[in-house]
Scaffold this motif. Structure first.
Motif, PDB file in Angstrom:
ATOM      1  N   ARG A 172     -18.272  24.833  17.395  1.00 34.26           N
ATOM      2  CA  ARG A 172     -17.746  25.207  16.079  1.00 34.26           C
ATOM      3  C   ARG A 172     -16.578  24.276  15.724  1.00 34.26           C
ATOM      4  N   LEU A 173     -16.251  24.225  14.443  1.00 36.88           N
ATOM      5  CA  LEU A 173     -15.161  23.390  13.971  1.00 36.88           C
ATOM      6  C   LEU A 173     -13.828  24.019  14.366  1.00 36.88           C
ATOM      7  N   ALA A 174     -13.027  23.307  15.151  1.00 36.92           N
ATOM      8  CA  ALA A 174     -11.751  23.845  15.631  1.00 36.92           C
ATOM      9  C   ALA A 174     -10.563  23.299  14.856  1.00 36.92           C
ATOM     10  N   GLY A 175     -10.784  22.304  14.021  1.00 40.66           N
ATOM     11  CA  GLY A 175      -9.697  21.705  13.262  1.00 40.66           C
ATOM     12  C   GLY A 175     -10.013  20.250  12.965  1.00 40.66           C
ATOM     13  N   PHE A 176      -8.980  19.502  12.560  1.00 47.27           N
ATOM     14  CA  PHE A 176      -9.172  18.099  12.208  1.00 47.27           C
ATOM     15  C   PHE A 176      -8.032  17.262  12.777  1.00 47.27           C
ATOM     16  N   GLN A 177      -8.375  16.023  13.071  1.00 45.52           N
ATOM     17  CA  GLN A 177      -7.375  15.044  13.463  1.00 45.52           C
ATOM     18  C   GLN A 177      -7.164  14.109  12.282  1.00 45.52           C
ATOM     19  N   ALA A 178      -5.937  14.009  11.818  1.00 50.66           N
ATOM     20  CA  ALA A 178      -5.640  13.199  10.641  1.00 50.66           C
ATOM     21  C   ALA A 178      -5.593  11.715  11.009  1.00 50.66           C
ATOM     22  N   CYS A 179      -6.189  10.892  10.168  1.00 51.27           N
ATOM     23  CA  CYS A 179      -6.198   9.441  10.355  1.00 51.27           C
ATOM     24  C   CYS A 179      -5.743   8.788   9.048  1.00 51.27           C
ATOM     25  N   LEU A 180      -5.048   7.670   9.178  1.00 54.13           N
ATOM     26  CA  LEU A 180      -4.565   6.950   7.996  1.00 54.13           C
ATOM     27  C   LEU A 180      -5.272   5.601   7.916  1.00 54.13           C
ATOM     28  N   PHE A 181      -5.826   5.281   6.717  1.00 53.23           N
ATOM     29  CA  PHE A 181      -6.526   4.026   6.481  1.00 53.23           C
ATOM     30  C   PHE A 181      -5.803   3.255   5.382  1.00 53.23           C
ATOM     31  N   ASP A 182      -5.874   1.919   5.454  1.00 51.37           N
ATOM     32  CA  ASP A 182      -5.215   1.120   4.425  1.00 51.37           C
ATOM     33  C   ASP A 182      -6.157   0.905   3.238  1.00 51.37           C
ATOM     34  N   ASP A 218       0.830  -1.213   0.000  1.00 52.21           N
ATOM     35  CA  ASP A 218       0.000   0.000   0.000  1.00 52.21           C
ATOM     36  C   ASP A 218       0.858   1.254   0.000  1.00 52.21           C
ATOM     37  N   LEU A 219       1.951   1.206   0.746  1.00 46.73           N
ATOM     38  CA  LEU A 219       2.863   2.358   0.768  1.00 46.73           C
ATOM     39  C   LEU A 219       3.495   2.578  -0.600  1.00 46.73           C
ATOM     40  N   GLU A 220       3.975   1.494  -1.198  1.00 47.78           N
ATOM     41  CA  GLU A 220       4.692   1.612  -2.470  1.00 47.78           C
ATOM     42  C   GLU A 220       3.771   2.034  -3.607  1.00 47.78           C
ATOM     43  N   HIS A 221       2.520   1.589  -3.578  1.00 48.60           N
ATOM     44  CA  HIS A 221       1.606   1.861  -4.685  1.00 48.60           C
ATOM     45  C   HIS A 221       0.600   2.965  -4.359  1.00 48.60           C
ATOM     46  N   ASP A 222       0.885   3.725  -3.308  1.00 50.40           N
ATOM     47  CA  ASP A 222       0.076   4.899  -2.970  1.00 50.40           C
ATOM     48  C   ASP A 222      -1.395   4.524  -2.759  1.00 50.40           C
ATOM     49  N   ARG A 223      -1.617   3.460  -1.970  1.00 50.24           N
ATOM     50  CA  ARG A 223      -2.983   3.008  -1.721  1.00 50.24           C
ATOM     51  C   ARG A 223      -3.388   3.211  -0.257  1.00 50.24           C
ATOM     52  N   LEU A 224      -2.761   4.154   0.418  1.00 55.62           N
ATOM     53  CA  LEU A 224      -3.164   4.533   1.767  1.00 55.62           C
ATOM     54  C   LEU A 224      -3.994   5.810   1.679  1.00 55.62           C
ATOM     55  N   TYR A 225      -5.005   5.935   2.540  1.00 56.10           N
ATOM     56  CA  TYR A 225      -5.960   7.021   2.397  1.00 56.10           C
ATOM     57  C   TYR A 225      -6.032   7.872   3.668  1.00 56.10           C
ATOM     58  N   LEU A 226      -6.080   9.182   3.436  1.00 61.86           N
ATOM     59  CA  LEU A 226      -6.208  10.145   4.525  1.00 61.86           C
ATOM     60  C   LEU A 226      -7.683  10.364   4.850  1.00 61.86           C
ATOM     61  N   ARG A 227      -8.016  10.338   6.132  1.00 64.26           N
ATOM     62  CA  ARG A 227      -9.331  10.728   6.618  1.00 64.26           C
ATOM     63  C   ARG A 227      -9.131  11.810   7.676  1.00 64.26           C
ATOM     64  N   LEU A 228     -10.114  12.679   7.823  1.00 65.31           N
ATOM     65  CA  LEU A 228     -10.013  13.796   8.766  1.00 65.31           C
ATOM     66  C   LEU A 228     -11.171  13.726   9.756  1.00 65.31           C
ATOM     67  N   ARG A 229     -10.834  13.585  11.032  1.00 66.49           N
ATOM     68  CA  ARG A 229     -11.848  13.532  12.094  1.00 66.49           C
ATOM     69  C   ARG A 229     -12.063  14.942  12.631  1.00 66.49           C
ATOM     70  N   PRO A 230     -13.310  15.424  12.683  1.00 70.77           N
ATOM     71  CA  PRO A 230     -13.540  16.797  13.167  1.00 70.77           C
ATOM     72  C   PRO A 230     -13.168  16.955  14.638  1.00 70.77           C
ATOM     73  N   LEU A 231     -12.545  18.084  14.938  1.00 69.53           N
ATOM     74  CA  LEU A 231     -12.304  18.528  16.309  1.00 69.53           C
ATOM     75  C   LEU A 231     -13.257  19.678  16.575  1.00 69.53           C
ATOM     76  N   ARG A 232     -14.052  19.589  17.628  1.00 71.89           N
ATOM     77  CA  ARG A 232     -15.070  20.591  17.912  1.00 71.89           C
ATOM     78  C   ARG A 232     -14.745  21.354  19.188  1.00 71.89           C
ATOM     79  N   ALA A 244     -16.063  20.610   3.247  1.00 72.43           N
ATOM     80  CA  ALA A 244     -17.415  21.140   3.096  1.00 72.43           C
ATOM     81  C   ALA A 244     -18.124  21.369   4.427  1.00 72.43           C
ATOM     82  N   LEU A 245     -17.520  20.958   5.539  1.00 65.70           N
ATOM     83  CA  LEU A 245     -18.165  21.141   6.838  1.00 65.70           C
ATOM     84  C   LEU A 245     -18.279  22.618   7.182  1.00 65.70           C
ATOM     85  N   GLU A 246     -19.354  22.956   7.911  1.00 65.89           N
ATOM     86  CA  GLU A 246     -19.498  24.316   8.410  1.00 65.89           C
ATOM     87  C   GLU A 246     -18.468  24.567   9.500  1.00 65.89           C
ATOM     88  N   THR A 247     -17.901  25.771   9.475  1.00 61.59           N
ATOM     89  CA  THR A 247     -16.880  26.098  10.476  1.00 61.59           C
ATOM     90  C   THR A 247     -17.418  26.889  11.646  1.00 61.59           C
TER      91      THR A 247
END
Length: 689
Positions: free
Chosen positions: A463-473, A443-457, A676-679
């Motif tokens: 209100r939206l204070a930022g995001f926590q980055a998560c990595l999925f295979d 997955d690393l070599e073939h760029d098949r890992l995906y970023l997800r963003l968890r809202p921080l409130r 697209a989330l409201e801030t």
């Protein structure tokens, strides 16, 4: 005085103008009746009036209400002002304060008066700011919930604030001229006076550390005290300033949390985390000395039935009584610990061989399974054991624990499962771990890992204070960033993720920076930093390079570090964190209160934000509240991870937490959906609760 001519007056005025330059002084010359005869360019520019508009006009058009009197003869004229502070008027009728000085000079048969007007605006503002600052300082020192004091070089107090007076049980004025020994007695006061003396004599420039004293009510209290020398213009120490924050409750909370991080609260035995460390240390030593290490997992097979029949009180009593019994049965060289709710673990340093080890385990099971009294009931615990031995079973703690657990599962009838050696199930586990590692590398070599963003409130208005980055295979399984409870339950995948944590974490930082930088207003994005990456010598270069390539402002990246990673080597970790802070990135401490990092060390670490691991802290009670209060007293903001219920949310809001994430606020989103989330403020969290 020497008489003036019109020519010499002109030369004098303009010479003054050249000498004074831009200094805020207005020069005006008038006749004895107060009519203006000459002004400097700076005067005209400041007032917004031309020379023609000023010439032959009364001085009162500039200085309303001014009065002056000429005394003496024309040879030695003297001028007396009816006040040296006036407000001067500009063309637009705006006024500004001026200080006035005047002198009178003979000019032929007349007298010329020269007025110097000094613009006092800045000085008055400075005076007002100084008065406001003094008033504010007085209010702060009086109302600040901390001890604030100043000592002279002879070791006596020059000042203590009202809070310290309450702690000492005296009026603040009564402390002046006395030492801590005078006020608190020799036992309590001497350490304080000695510490202050070190600063006063230059033996130390400053000092930060805990300080215990007995207050006026006889209670022992702990203060986090900072001492610093105050110097004069020549650099000489003139007094010692001390500020002490009460951390009594936080210290108690720290002691409890530190115990919980390594000990089982019910039995007082080392817990699973401590067992892992102990077993790993024993294996390292055994490898060096060429000996074996044995592991026994002893389970109470009928504990659930005991609880269902006799209740939780009897069930818990059985566990505690059995812990005491086992402690008396095992040799002092062995380490007994609590593995989980139903299982104890025993580390045996050097078993002779597998057969004798199995025999000793059988005797332990038989003696541990004798009847015991628990809350008025007689109970017979049915014990079983699974065994593993280094190096026969495996080469590391993970292998031994997995093998011993496997023995408990598959040998459901036999009281003692034999020493686990290579078998199909264990081999399958490690083959699954190797395959998971291979899959992640692909997955690393073939760029098949995906970023997800968890809202921080933000907990104030959601209100939206930022995001926590998560990595999925590539199979959409969370690898890094998601709370432990939400990650895949596959132990093989977890082990493979840990083995590749450096590469995976670097990839997550890269993707998070690239995505955030592409937004019109880059959000604050929090990325977890793997413990192994924290100690990489090129970490600083890696982060600096990723920021430069993505063009993400450094203050938009928040690197979060788990408390357990800091606790492993606090000094080395602090050096790395300080260097990261030098790049301008934000730093957060996660797992706060459960990772073994001393809470008082937080004052010396460059974290601006700490995050509670509420799923591992146990009940949200006054201990957790004190932990939050301690972090806030040190100037850190506090957040929480893994918030699931409205009750948890309400507790955190009441304790002063600022931000939170977790299922209550939504699942990780792909970058487009996150953007697209409201801030602004929202009732999202309330609605979900």
């Amino acid at each position: 005085m020497t008489g003036l001519t019109l020519a010499s007056l002109y030369d004098t005025i303009h010479t003054l103008e050249r000498v004074i330059g831009s200094f805020p002084v207005l020069i005006i010359a008038t006749d004895r009746s107060g009519r203006i005869v000459m002004t400097t360019r700076h005067t005209r520019d400041t007032l917004g009036l031309s020379e023609v508009e000023l010439l032959d006009k009364p001085l009162g058009i500039i200085l309303p209400g001014i009065t002056f009197k000429i005394a003496g003869d024309t040879d030695e004229p003297e001028i007396t002002l009816g006040g040296t502070r006036r407000r001067a008027l500009r063309r637009d009728a705006s006024a500004f304060p001026v200080d006035i000085q005047a002198s009178a000079h003979r000019l032929g048969d007349d007298v010329i008066c020269v007025f110097a007007l000094l613009d006092a605006t800045e000085r008055l503002q400075a005076d007002r700011a100084a008065r406001d600052s003094r008033a504010l300082l007085d209010a702060i020192l009086s109302g600040l919930p901390a001890m604030v004091s100043a000592k002279t070089l002879d070791g006596t107090y020059e000042f203590i604030n009202a809070y310290q007076g309450d702690v000492f049980g005296i009026d603040p004025a009564d402390a002046v001229g006395k030492s801590a020994i005078d006020l608190l007695g020799a036992d309590t006061g001497r350490p304080i006076d000695i510490a202050d003396l070190r600063i006063a004599t230059g033996a130390a420039v400053s000092q930060l550390g805990p300080e215990k004293l007995i207050d006026a009510d006889g209670r022992t209290r702990t203060f986090m005290t900072t001492r610093a020398a105050m110097h004069d213009a020549k650099g000489q120490v003139r007094r010692v300033l001390s500020v002490g924050i009460d951390v009594t409750h936080a210290t108690a909370a720290e002691e409890r949390l530190e115990r919980l991080s390594l000990l089982d609260e019910m039995t007082g035995l080392p817990n699973r985390g401590a067992l892992q460390q102990i077993l790993s240390a024993q294996i390292r030593s055994a490898k060096r000395d060429g000996r074996r290490v044995g592991l026994v997992l002893l389970s109470i097979a009928n504990l659930s039935d005991i609880g269902d029949e006799l209740g939780p009180v009897v069930r818990d009593t059985v566990v505690r009584r059995l812990a005491i019994r086992l402690g008396g049965l095992v040799p002092e060289t062995c380490v007994l610990s609590k593995f989980d709710d139903t299982t104890f673990a025993l580390v045996v340093p050097n078993p002779e061989d597998a057969a004798s080890f199995e025999g000793e385990a059988a005797r332990l099971v038989a003696r541990g399974g004798r009847s015991l009294s628990a809350a008025g009931a007689t109970v017979v615990p049915r014990c079983r054991a699974g065994l593993a031995v280094y190096p026969d079973t495996g080469a590391d703690a993970d292998t031994l624990l997995h093998a011993a657990e496997h023995g408990l599962r598959v040998q459901s009838r036999a009281p003692v499962a034999p020493v686990a050696r290579g078998n199909q199930d264990i081999d399958s586990y490690f083959e699954a771990r190797r395959e998971a590692a291979r899959s992640l590398r692909r997955d690393l070599e073939h760029d098949r890992l995906y970023l997800r963003l968890r809202p921080l409130r933000a907990l104030s208005d959601h209100r939206l204070a930022g995001f926590q980055a998560c990595l999925f295979d590539s199979l959409d399984r969370p690898l890094i960033g998601a709370p432990l409870s939400e990650r895949a339950k596959d132990p093989a995948l977890s082990a493979a993720t840990e083995s590749l944590s450096i590469d995976l974490c670097e990839r997550l930082i890269r993707d998070a920076c690239h995505v955030a930088a592409g937004w019109k207003q880059p959000p604050l994005v929090t990325v977890p930093l793997a413990p192994d990456l924290l100690m990489q010598p090129d970490l600083i270069d890696i982060v600096a390079d990723l920021l430069e390539r993505s063009r993400l402002p450094a203050d938009r990246l928040d690197l979060s570090i788990d408390e357990a990673a800091i606790a492993a080597d606090p000094e080395a970790a602090t050096d790395v964190l300080t260097a990261l802070a030098g790049l301008g990135v934000r730093l957060s401490l996660t797992g706060f209160g459960a990772g073994g990092n001393p809470m008082l060390a937080l004052a010396r670490q460059p974290f601006g934000h700490v995050v509670l691991a509420i799923r591992t802290l146990g009940p949200l009670d006054e201990t957790v509240a004190a932990t939050i209060a301690f972090a806030r007293a040190l100037g850190r903001t506090v957040g929480a991870d893994g918030v699931q219920t409205a009750e948890e949310l309400a507790f955190l809001q009441g304790c002063g937490c600022t931000v939170a994430s977790g299922p209550l606020f939504g699942t990780p989103l792909d970058p487009a959906a996150a953007q697209a989330l409201e801030t602004g403020p929202t009732d999202l969290a309330i609605r979900r609760a």
